[in-house]
Design an enzyme around this catalytic site. Structure first.
Site, PDB file in Angstrom:
ATOM      1  N   GLY A 195       1.120  -1.264   0.310  1.00 39.01           N
ATOM      2  CA  GLY A 195      -0.118   0.047   0.365  1.00 39.01           C
ATOM      3  C   GLY A 195       0.869   1.184  -0.276  1.00 39.01           C
ATOM      4  O   GLY A 195       0.593   2.103  -1.093  1.00 39.01           O
ATOM      5  N   THR A 196       1.978   1.609   0.993  1.00 43.67           N
ATOM      6  CA  THR A 196       3.008   2.040   0.663  1.00 43.67           C
ATOM      7  C   THR A 196       3.560   2.412  -0.743  1.00 43.67           C
ATOM      8  O   THR A 196       3.295   3.735  -0.247  1.00 43.67           O
ATOM      9  CB  THR A 196       3.995   2.205   2.132  1.00 43.67           C
ATOM     10  OG1 THR A 196       3.282   1.829   2.888  1.00 43.67           O
ATOM     11  CG2 THR A 196       5.344   3.480   1.537  1.00 43.67           C
TER      12      THR A 196
ATOM     13  N   THR B 173      10.158  -7.759 -11.880  1.00 50.65           N
ATOM     14  CA  THR B 173       9.360  -9.391 -11.850  1.00 50.65           C
ATOM     15  C   THR B 173       7.899  -9.261 -11.118  1.00 50.65           C
ATOM     16  O   THR B 173       8.125  -8.928  -9.676  1.00 50.65           O
ATOM     17  CB  THR B 173      10.359 -10.175 -11.803  1.00 50.65           C
ATOM     18  OG1 THR B 173      11.269 -10.169 -12.587  1.00 50.65           O
ATOM     19  CG2 THR B 173      10.152 -11.887 -11.993  1.00 50.65           C
TER      20      THR B 173
ATOM     21  N   CYS C  65       5.526   6.982  22.579  1.00 51.20           N
ATOM     22  CA  CYS C  65       6.094   6.415  23.234  1.00 51.20           C
ATOM     23  C   CYS C  65       5.757   5.413  22.131  1.00 51.20           C
ATOM     24  O   CYS C  65       7.023   4.371  21.835  1.00 51.20           O
ATOM     25  CB  CYS C  65       5.639   5.995  24.191  1.00 51.20           C
ATOM     26  SG  CYS C  65       5.881   6.900  25.457  1.00 51.20           S
TER      27      CYS C  65
END
Lengths: 395, 131
Positions: free
Chosen positions: A71-72, A237, A325
């Site tokens: 997706g990135t 590929t 954090c």
């Protein structure tokens, strides 16, 4: 110990039916789809069939679907590739403030390359106002990119309205549908978008595979140069087993979507309603109605998300958080901050996202496990003792 | 989830000396909720020794474990000894902290030192008042 996975926004599990169709392509069926012999033919046919399945899921033509590695990558490709292909027309792009980093940081990279960027704000529910998009469009705007739904707060954006505005202004419109494609109905024609990103591991397909749909006639500059795979738009590929899995996951998502939504929505609604009722000073983040089916998200006041996450993990419950954090960058979620939530409150972000494996008993379990954890952390929290003292002092 | 040592997990799940001290001789606060961690240390001093140390912490697992470890390390020590507790020593006692969590350990020792400074400055004021 009971194990409850409530982090389906991070990734859904792989369905056995999907794994089954992938398996031969991890073994005896190993050909390169570009090869001209029988080995290549079998692989190419499998990739083409998967392309049909993905196209079917989003109401598109198969030749307009480009497979990517995630997706990135789809978002990077869309934001950079669509803007770069049109840079002779103008160098201004518009994105929302709550985009996933893969779209937002791509837009920031464009800035470094000489583009100008406008970030459209959101309201307290995380909603983009289409009028804000309208106002941000200039003569030199070449791309608007707004996500279909936000994976952190679950809010579904008014994409149809925004797409209409982009179209009226002759600007290419991309939507990151990674949180929605395969989860709620997504039809590129009905939405009226020009490009759309999706990812396999958001709807029970494999990781490491995604797709970008680009309407025929819309120009995009390839990010990967090389061979002529994917119509010359994405070299490399093909990851055949993953693509085959993505296709199967798309087919199953399309066939079972209504039933899946019917399963997830009541679980989501129960937790959204019962958690704030059970624990004081807990607020729901995101929109209550325009919301992803399995998505519940909260801010728990006076405590920090990672410690909550760790204690829940010790109880066998997997969740996530947008606290500073829990992020590797040690910054609170930009989504929550854009919604006007204070840094302090954003630290208590808690994200529980349901999937097909979840049941009502899982909701019971979380509702039982979380209150003592919150209580314990609050007893430890200097913010909570300050609050208690202040409220006592006020009386 | 970050990979924490067994010692960190032990102190996180069973933190020592959580709480506040009424009429504490010194109070020190460090950090803020914006950066994600905030710690308040309370000390009771008798004959130049930290007779009691308590803390309250808002923060991640590392921040809680660090606070707990600092309180344990400081308790019973003389003022001078307690001032020698450094973030590096705390991290070592905890068998290491993830790199990106290291700043949390700074806060624990700093908050304790602030409580000691608070005590020392009060002593000084009281001393000045004496004829």
């Amino acid at each position: 110990m009971r194990k409850v996975y409530l982090d389906n926004a991070a990734t859904t599990p792989l369905l056995p039916e999907v794994r089954e169709v992938m398996t031969p392509f991890l073994g005896e069926v190993f050909g390169n789809p570009s090869s001209l012999h029988d080995w290549g033919d079998v692989a190419r046919q499998a990739v083409d069939a998967a392309r049909d399945q993905v196209a079917e899921l989003i109401g598109a033509n198969a030749e307009e679907v480009i497979f990517t590695g995630s997706g990135t990558e789809s978002n990077n490709f869309a934001v950079k590739g669509l803007a770069l292909a049109q840079q002779s027309k103008g160098k201004h792009v518009v994105v929302s403030a709550v985009e996933h980093f893969s779209a937002l940081h791509s837009a920031r990279t464009l800035e470094k390359w000489g583009f100008e960027l406008t970030q459209v704000p959101v309201d307290k529910y995380g909603l983009v106002n289409p009028e804000d998009v309208k106002r941000s469009i200039r003569k030199d705007t070449v791309l608007v990119s707004v996500m279909h739904a936000n994976g952190e707060v679950g809010t579904i954006e008014p994409i149809k309205e925004i797409a209409k505005i982009a179209k009226e202004n002759n600007v290419v419109f991309h939507t990151d549908a990674i949180a929605t494609a395969g989860t709620i109905p997504v039809d590129v024609k009905e939405l009226g978008v020009d490009a759309l990103s999706l990812a396999g591991n958001q709807f029970y397909g494999p990781k490491g595979v995604g797709a970008l749909w680009v309407r025929r006639g819309v120009r995009i500059m390839p990010l990967l140069d090389g061979g002529v795979q994917e119509g010359g738009r994405r070299a490399g590929t093909e990851n055949v087993p993953a693509i085959v899995g993505l296709g199967k996951a798309a087919e199953l998502a399309k066939a079972n979507m209504a039933a899946r939504m019917k399963q997830l929505i009541p679980l989501r609604d129960r937790l959204l309603k019962e958690l704030p009722a059970k624990i004081e000073h807990v607020t729901v983040t995101g929109h209550l109605q325009n919301r992803l089916p399995g998505h519940s998200s909260f801010c728990v006041e006076f405590i920090e998300g990672e410690s909550m996450l760790m204690f829940l993990n010790l109880e066998g419950i997997a969740v996530s958080s947008g606290s500073a954090c829990t992020s590797r960058a040690l910054k609170a979620s930009h989504v929550l901050i854009a919604m006007g939530i204070s840094h302090e409150l954003a630290q208590g972000s808690l994200l529980c996202t349901f999937g097909l494996d979840n049941t009502n008993e899982d909701v019971d379990y979380v509702l039982k496990a979380l209150p003592p954890i919150v209580d314990r952390l609050r007893q430890m929290s200097p913010l909570y003792s300050k609050f208690i003292k202040a409220s006592k002092g006020g009386k | 989830m970050p990979v924490y040592s067994e010692k960190v997990m032990d102190h996180f799940t069973h933190p020592r000396n959580v709480g506040e001290i009424e009429n504490a001789d010194g109070i020190g606060e460090e950090g803020n909720p914006v950066c994600g961690d905030m710690m308040t240390f309370y000390i009771k001093v008798k004959d130049n020794r930290l007779e009691d140390v308590k803390f309250k912490t808002f923060g991640c697992g590392a921040a809680i474990a660090v606070s707990s470890m600092v309180s344990e390390m400081a308790k019973g020590k003389t003022i001078e000894e307690a001032l020698k507790i450094t973030p590096a020593l705390v991290a070592a006692e905890l068998e290491g902290l993830p790199k990106n969590k290291y700043h949390c350990s700074n806060l624990g020792a700093q908050a304790l030192h602030k409580a000691i400074q608070d005590y020392l400055s009060k002593q000084k004021t009281q001393g000045d008042k004496k004829p």
